[in-house]
Design an enzyme around this catalytic site. Structure first.
Site, PDB file in Angstrom:
ATOM      1  CG  ASP A  12      10.608  -4.212  11.188  1.00 29.35           C
ATOM      2  OD1 ASP A  12       9.365  -4.027  11.225  1.00 29.35           O
ATOM      3  OD2 ASP A  12      11.230  -4.889  10.042  1.00 29.35           O
ATOM      4  CG  HIS A  14      14.655  -4.097   4.758  1.00 29.76           C
ATOM      5  ND1 HIS A  14      13.992  -4.508   3.517  1.00 29.76           N
ATOM      6  CD2 HIS A  14      13.400  -3.722   5.575  1.00 29.76           C
ATOM      7  CE1 HIS A  14      12.747  -4.347   3.560  1.00 29.76           C
ATOM      8  NE2 HIS A  14      12.404  -4.089   4.630  1.00 29.76           N
TER       9      HIS A  14
END
Length: 430
Positions: free
Chosen positions: A365, A307
């Protein structure tokens, strides 16, 4: 004595006040830098620039912390509903039962959209991406509620626009899917809660009874909560920047939807599923693709791992992994080929030294894409689902910006083009 930093330019000293937030985050206040020195700062991508002071969301990427209005995301995802979290973000406190009931009832009352919205759907080409339709129709709400364009709305008028937007986006999103599929549109039901109503509008048919699975409803609640706000990201900053021009709530959120649509921002969970499907189509040899990801000469990279902000782990991923397991079990998909590939990639990321060293852990995600795929949401609708979850944060950020009377956003630049030169007539140009 207040803390300050000293900047020395050309032998002259300037004092920069130090601003400290409630979580001990510190910043240099450069609001008067250009006036005093003639200099501006250069920070491509705003990676080190605080554009505002906000009391909504605290994020510490190094420690894996995410809090809405001070409440840990882990507690909210476990104990709260999406509508309760929306109230918290927008109004700054957890609601009483009476406040929550009223907020929920008001949203339910406004889920119907004007019948002319159905006519607008007919104007889009059949191949139009759902995010284009969503952003267009959210902006078009200004046509149905032209009073929302006023820059001097009362608190009550702002609240009404908040309610309308929270209510109507779920209907518009579900109708976008139904319209693209060529299915009859479902009107909302006032006897269902927010997430149940959305699933009903998405997946029910007038020819048969639709049974809601509480485990799927619960997973959707968690997904929307986990996406509800994420500090000053690209789409949120867009909403605040557009809103700083006194643009309406609908216009500002429409701009945020378009920012979220970018594949570098909101499209990651769609790319996860496309990656898993590509690996499956290639034969399902996960190790081959893990090796490709580790090869410095190969452009392939694993989607849904690591991330931009979180440096150790994504606190949302642990929560949503459990929800993914519950949904897949509920739907009898524990042994699906796609899930098998996903679990093998997850295991590689969690045990392979290459991924551990680079902090390439599965993020939110990775798991959200698996859930959306499992419950039947097509990949082109994934970003719409992201927008549905992010809406309370956008509203809260727009509302805070307006209440703080923040100035219109106007970034500076460092010009790198040609210096002054004379115009050359066209017959003299080489």
């Amino acid at each position: 004595m207040a803390e300050s930093a000293e900047l020395i330019l050309d032998g002259k000293s300037y004092s920069l006040p130090v601003i400290e937030g409630t979580e001990q985050e510190k910043a240099f206040d450069i609001g008067k830098l250009r006036d005093q020195t003639g200099y501006v700062t250069l920070d491509s991508g705003y990676k080190n620039t605080g554009a505002t002071k906000s009391a909504i969301t605290f994020l510490d990427g190094e420690e894996g912390i995410l809090r809405y209005r001070g409440y840990p995301i882990e507690q909210l995802a476990e104990k709260s509903s999406f509508i309760e979290v929306a109230y918290l973000l927008i109004y700054g406190k957890l609601p009483t039962q009476a406040e929550l009931d009223n907020f929920s009832e008001q949203i339910t009352k406004h889920t119907l959209v004007h019948e002319d919205v159905r006519k607008i759907f007919d104007g889009f080409p059949s191949a139009t991406h759902p995010m284009a339709i969503l952003s267009s129709l959210i902006c078009a709400l200004t046509g149905f509620y032209p009073e929302s364009l006023s820059p001097n709305l009362s608190a009550e008028e702002i609240d009404l626009n908040v309610i309308r937007l929270m209510a109507k986006i779920s209907t518009i999103a579900a109708w976008t899917y139904k319209n693209n599929m060529g299915h009859p549109l479902n009107y909302p039901r006032n006897d269902l809660d927010y997430c149940s109503n959305f699933l009903y509008m998405m997946f029910s048919f007038p020819t048969e009874k639709y049974e809601l699975d509480p485990r799927i409803v619960s997973a959707l609640n968690k997904l929307l909560i986990l996406h509800a706000d994420h500090e000053q990201n690209c789409s949120t900053s867009t909403v605040r920047l557009v809103g700083s021009a006194n643009a309406s709530l609908y216009g500002s959120v429409s701009a945020g939807i378009n920012a979220l649509w970018g594949p570098l921002h909101g499209g990651a969970n769609q790319e996860v599923i496309e990656m898993l499907e590509a690996i499956q189509k290639d034969g399902g040899n996960t190790q081959k693709w893990v090796d490709k990801a580790k090869d410095p000469n190969d452009s392939f990279r694993l989607m849904g791992f690591g991330h931009r902000v979180y440096k150790n782990f994504d606190p949302r991923a642990t929560i949503i992994k459990k929800a993914a397991d519950d949904v897949l079990t509920a739907l009898g998909l524990e042994d699906s080929p796609l899930l098998k590939i996903a679990k093998e990639l997850e295991q590689a990321a969690l045990t392979d030294e290459y991924f551990i060293k680079r902090k390439l852990y599965p993020n939110v995600d990775f798991y959200s894409g698996i859930i959306y795929k499992a419950i039947g949401i097509p990949t082109e609708m994934f970003t719409v689902m992201f927008a549905l979850g992010r809406l309370p944060g956008w509203i809260a950020q727009w509302k805070e910006m307006r209440e703080n009377k923040e100035p219109i956003g106007r970034p500076r630049q460092i010009y790198t083009g040609e210096t002054e030169r004379d115009y050359v007539s066209i017959d003299s140009r080489s």
